[in-house]
Design a protein around this motif. Structure first.
Motif, PDB file in Angstrom:
ATOM      1  N   ILE A   1      38.902  -8.227 -26.248  1.00 16.53           N
ATOM      2  CA  ILE A   1      38.371  -9.578 -26.326  1.00 16.53           C
ATOM      3  C   ILE A   1      38.566 -10.324 -25.003  1.00 16.53           C
ATOM      4  CG2 ILE A   1      40.436 -10.642 -27.316  1.00 16.53           C
ATOM      5  CD1 ILE A   1      37.216 -11.668 -28.692  1.00 16.53           C
ATOM      6  N   LEU A   2      39.669 -10.031 -24.303  1.00 16.30           N
ATOM      7  CA  LEU A   2      39.914 -10.688 -23.027  1.00 16.30           C
ATOM      8  C   LEU A   2      38.850 -10.307 -21.999  1.00 16.30           C
ATOM      9  CD1 LEU A   2      41.793 -12.601 -21.561  1.00 16.30           C
ATOM     10  CD2 LEU A   2      43.207 -10.650 -20.916  1.00 16.30           C
ATOM     11  N   SER A   3      38.379  -9.066 -22.060  1.00 17.47           N
ATOM     12  CA  SER A   3      37.307  -8.632 -21.149  1.00 17.47           C
ATOM     13  C   SER A   3      36.030  -9.428 -21.384  1.00 17.47           C
ATOM     14  CB  SER A   3      36.995  -7.146 -21.343  1.00 17.47           C
ATOM     15  OG  SER A   3      38.069  -6.361 -20.953  1.00 17.47           O
ATOM     16  N   ILE A   4      35.719  -9.660 -22.627  1.00 20.82           N
ATOM     17  CA  ILE A   4      34.502 -10.408 -22.961  1.00 20.82           C
ATOM     18  C   ILE A   4      34.627 -11.855 -22.490  1.00 20.82           C
ATOM     19  CG2 ILE A   4      33.088 -11.288 -24.866  1.00 20.82           C
ATOM     20  CD1 ILE A   4      33.751  -8.653 -26.324  1.00 20.82           C
ATOM     21  N   ILE A   5      35.782 -12.459 -22.696  1.00 18.61           N
ATOM     22  CA  ILE A   5      36.001 -13.835 -22.247  1.00 18.61           C
ATOM     23  C   ILE A   5      35.914 -13.917 -20.727  1.00 18.61           C
ATOM     24  CG2 ILE A   5      37.717 -15.691 -22.088  1.00 18.61           C
ATOM     25  CD1 ILE A   5      38.668 -14.795 -24.908  1.00 18.61           C
ATOM     26  N   ALA A   6      36.565 -12.985 -20.028  1.00 15.47           N
ATOM     27  CA  ALA A   6      36.537 -12.982 -18.567  1.00 15.47           C
ATOM     28  C   ALA A   6      35.117 -12.783 -18.054  1.00 15.47           C
ATOM     29  CB  ALA A   6      37.468 -11.901 -18.020  1.00 15.47           C
ATOM     30  N   MET A   7      34.367 -11.860 -18.680  1.00 12.49           N
ATOM     31  CA  MET A   7      32.997 -11.622 -18.256  1.00 12.49           C
ATOM     32  C   MET A   7      32.139 -12.870 -18.473  1.00 12.49           C
ATOM     33  SD  MET A   7      30.203  -8.811 -19.528  1.00 12.49           S
ATOM     34  CE  MET A   7      30.026  -9.548 -21.128  1.00 12.49           C
ATOM     35  N   CYS A   8      32.300 -13.531 -19.603  1.00 14.37           N
ATOM     36  CA  CYS A   8      31.524 -14.744 -19.873  1.00 14.37           C
ATOM     37  C   CYS A   8      31.876 -15.852 -18.895  1.00 14.37           C
ATOM     38  CB  CYS A   8      31.748 -15.202 -21.310  1.00 14.37           C
ATOM     39  SG  CYS A   8      30.966 -14.112 -22.522  1.00 14.37           S
ATOM     40  N   MET A   9      33.153 -15.997 -18.558  1.00 19.25           N
ATOM     41  CA  MET A   9      33.559 -17.013 -17.588  1.00 19.25           C
ATOM     42  C   MET A   9      32.968 -16.717 -16.214  1.00 19.25           C
ATOM     43  SD  MET A   9      37.504 -17.620 -18.794  1.00 19.25           S
ATOM     44  CE  MET A   9      37.922 -18.657 -17.409  1.00 19.25           C
ATOM     45  N   TYR A  10      32.964 -15.444 -15.823  1.00 17.53           N
ATOM     46  CA  TYR A  10      32.366 -15.065 -14.540  1.00 17.53           C
ATOM     47  C   TYR A  10      30.870 -15.362 -14.539  1.00 17.53           C
ATOM     48  CZ  TYR A  10      29.908 -12.080 -11.290  1.00 17.53           C
ATOM     49  OH  TYR A  10      29.035 -11.611 -10.355  1.00 17.53           O
ATOM     50  N   LEU A  11      30.167 -14.927 -15.564  1.00 18.27           N
ATOM     51  CA  LEU A  11      28.718 -15.141 -15.622  1.00 18.27           C
ATOM     52  C   LEU A  11      28.379 -16.628 -15.656  1.00 18.27           C
ATOM     53  CD1 LEU A  11      27.693 -12.291 -18.073  1.00 18.27           C
ATOM     54  CD2 LEU A  11      27.264 -12.418 -15.615  1.00 18.27           C
ATOM     55  N   PHE A  12      29.163 -17.413 -16.379  1.00 13.70           N
ATOM     56  CA  PHE A  12      28.937 -18.857 -16.441  1.00 13.70           C
ATOM     57  C   PHE A  12      29.134 -19.487 -15.066  1.00 13.70           C
ATOM     58  CE2 PHE A  12      30.549 -23.187 -17.143  1.00 13.70           C
ATOM     59  CZ  PHE A  12      29.449 -23.724 -17.790  1.00 13.70           C
ATOM     60  N   SER A  13      30.242 -19.154 -14.405  1.00 13.70           N
ATOM     61  CA  SER A  13      30.508 -19.750 -13.091  1.00 13.70           C
ATOM     62  C   SER A  13      29.508 -19.262 -12.047  1.00 13.70           C
ATOM     63  CB  SER A  13      31.947 -19.478 -12.638  1.00 13.70           C
ATOM     64  OG  SER A  13      32.185 -18.092 -12.516  1.00 13.70           O
ATOM     65  N   PHE A  14      29.112 -17.998 -12.104  1.00 15.73           N
ATOM     66  CA  PHE A  14      28.124 -17.474 -11.167  1.00 15.73           C
ATOM     67  C   PHE A  14      26.762 -18.120 -11.392  1.00 15.73           C
ATOM     68  CE2 PHE A  14      25.060 -14.235  -9.706  1.00 15.73           C
ATOM     69  CZ  PHE A  14      25.470 -14.136  -8.395  1.00 15.73           C
ATOM     70  N   GLY A  15      26.389 -18.281 -12.644  1.00 16.48           N
ATOM     71  CA  GLY A  15      25.097 -18.883 -12.964  1.00 16.48           C
ATOM     72  C   GLY A  15      24.994 -20.337 -12.522  1.00 16.48           C
ATOM     73  N   LEU A  16      26.098 -21.051 -12.566  1.00 22.05           N
ATOM     74  CA  LEU A  16      26.092 -22.450 -12.139  1.00 22.05           C
ATOM     75  C   LEU A  16      26.074 -22.605 -10.630  1.00 22.05           C
ATOM     76  CD1 LEU A  16      28.625 -24.152 -14.555  1.00 22.05           C
ATOM     77  CD2 LEU A  16      26.144 -24.356 -14.538  1.00 22.05           C
ATOM     78  N   GLY A  17      26.549 -21.609  -9.912  1.00 27.80           N
ATOM     79  CA  GLY A  17      26.720 -21.802  -8.475  1.00 27.80           C
ATOM     80  C   GLY A  17      26.011 -20.804  -7.606  1.00 27.80           C
ATOM     81  N   LEU A  18      26.669 -19.700  -7.339  1.00 29.39           N
ATOM     82  CA  LEU A  18      26.224 -18.800  -6.285  1.00 29.39           C
ATOM     83  C   LEU A  18      24.945 -18.025  -6.583  1.00 29.39           C
ATOM     84  CD1 LEU A  18      29.604 -17.335  -5.014  1.00 29.39           C
ATOM     85  CD2 LEU A  18      28.230 -19.159  -4.045  1.00 29.39           C
ATOM     86  N   SER A  19      24.555 -17.898  -7.835  1.00 25.14           N
ATOM     87  CA  SER A  19      23.361 -17.100  -8.122  1.00 25.14           C
ATOM     88  C   SER A  19      22.096 -17.721  -7.542  1.00 25.14           C
ATOM     89  CB  SER A  19      23.202 -16.891  -9.624  1.00 25.14           C
ATOM     90  OG  SER A  19      22.915 -18.123 -10.266  1.00 25.14           O
ATOM     91  N   THR A  20      22.044 -19.029  -7.470  1.00 24.68           N
ATOM     92  CA  THR A  20      20.847 -19.685  -6.963  1.00 24.68           C
ATOM     93  C   THR A  20      20.951 -20.104  -5.499  1.00 24.68           C
ATOM     94  OG1 THR A  20      21.660 -21.825  -7.722  1.00 24.68           O
ATOM     95  CG2 THR A  20      20.257 -20.591  -9.238  1.00 24.68           C
ATOM     96  N   MET A  21      22.131 -20.048  -4.930  1.00 27.10           N
ATOM     97  CA  MET A  21      22.336 -20.516  -3.556  1.00 27.10           C
ATOM     98  C   MET A  21      21.421 -19.857  -2.526  1.00 27.10           C
ATOM     99  SD  MET A  21      24.457 -22.954  -3.190  1.00 27.10           S
ATOM    100  CE  MET A  21      25.533 -23.811  -4.267  1.00 27.10           C
ATOM    101  N   PRO A  22      21.292 -18.531  -2.524  1.00 28.74           N
ATOM    102  CA  PRO A  22      20.473 -17.927  -1.466  1.00 28.74           C
ATOM    103  C   PRO A  22      19.026 -18.402  -1.468  1.00 28.74           C
ATOM    104  CG  PRO A  22      21.743 -16.247  -2.583  1.00 28.74           C
ATOM    105  CD  PRO A  22      21.909 -17.520  -3.368  1.00 28.74           C
ATOM    106  N   TYR A  23      18.513 -18.756  -2.611  1.00 26.06           N
ATOM    107  CA  TYR A  23      17.114 -19.150  -2.697  1.00 26.06           C
ATOM    108  C   TYR A  23      16.927 -20.653  -2.536  1.00 26.06           C
ATOM    109  CZ  TYR A  23      17.148 -14.435  -4.439  1.00 26.06           C
ATOM    110  OH  TYR A  23      17.356 -13.100  -4.563  1.00 26.06           O
ATOM    111  N   THR A  24      17.753 -21.435  -3.183  1.00 24.78           N
ATOM    112  CA  THR A  24      17.607 -22.891  -3.134  1.00 24.78           C
ATOM    113  C   THR A  24      17.946 -23.441  -1.762  1.00 24.78           C
ATOM    114  OG1 THR A  24      18.241 -22.966  -5.454  1.00 24.78           O
ATOM    115  CG2 THR A  24      18.301 -25.033  -4.244  1.00 24.78           C
ATOM    116  N   ILE A  25      19.081 -23.059  -1.242  1.00 21.37           N
ATOM    117  CA  ILE A  25      19.534 -23.606   0.036  1.00 21.37           C
ATOM    118  C   ILE A  25      18.613 -23.153   1.167  1.00 21.37           C
ATOM    119  CG2 ILE A  25      21.453 -23.727   1.663  1.00 21.37           C
ATOM    120  CD1 ILE A  25      21.917 -25.065  -1.105  1.00 21.37           C
ATOM    121  N   ASN A  26      18.225 -21.904   1.167  1.00 26.40           N
ATOM    122  CA  ASN A  26      17.379 -21.386   2.242  1.00 26.40           C
ATOM    123  C   ASN A  26      16.004 -22.022   2.280  1.00 26.40           C
ATOM    124  OD1 ASN A  26      18.985 -19.449   3.669  1.00 26.40           O
ATOM    125  ND2 ASN A  26      19.040 -18.331   1.754  1.00 26.40           N
TER     126      ASN A  26
END
Length: 120
Positions: A1-26
């Motif tokens: 269960i800890l793996s699932i929580i950690a994965m969801c936290m990573y995906l949530f934080s990545f989706g809010l920030g760095l996933s769109t940076m290369p396209y939006t900022i550029n």
């Protein structure tokens, strides 16, 4: 269960920030005459980083566990998210000319990537 929580936290934080940076900022920071080459370089670096993550995932999982890998990735995303929050100027409501002024060499300390795209 800890793996699932950690994965969801990573995906949530990545989706809010760095996933769109290369396209939006550029789309905003480069002068029109250099935008194509600069966006191509940034996209290449983005996909190279994705490749490195894919290449190292299983090795990291073997050494620090699945939870550890996702917590590590989440920490990297959060660190860069904080960095971008404090270092990247807000561009909402600004014209392209005003945005380019924000990133001009005289006003910005972080012009390495812009200068490298311009061949300087």
């Amino acid at each position: 269960i800890l793996s699932i929580i950690a994965m969801c936290m990573y995906l949530f934080s990545f989706g809010l920030g760095l996933s769109t940076m290369p396209y939006t900022i550029n789309a905003e920071i480069y002068p029109s005459e250099y935008r194509g080459i600069c966006v191509a370089q940034a996209t290449s670096v983005f996909w190279l980083a994705n490749f490195v993550v894919s290449l190292t995932f299983l090795t990291l999982a073997r050494y620090i566990g699945m939870e550890g890998v996702f917590f590590l990735f989440m920490a990297v995303v959060l660190i860069f998210g904080v960095f971008f929050y404090f270092k990247l100027p807000e561009t909402t409501g600004l014209s392209l000319h005003e945005i380019q002024g924000l990133f001009s060499e005289k006003k910005s300390r972080g012009t390495f990537f812009i200068a490298s795209c311009q061949g300087q």
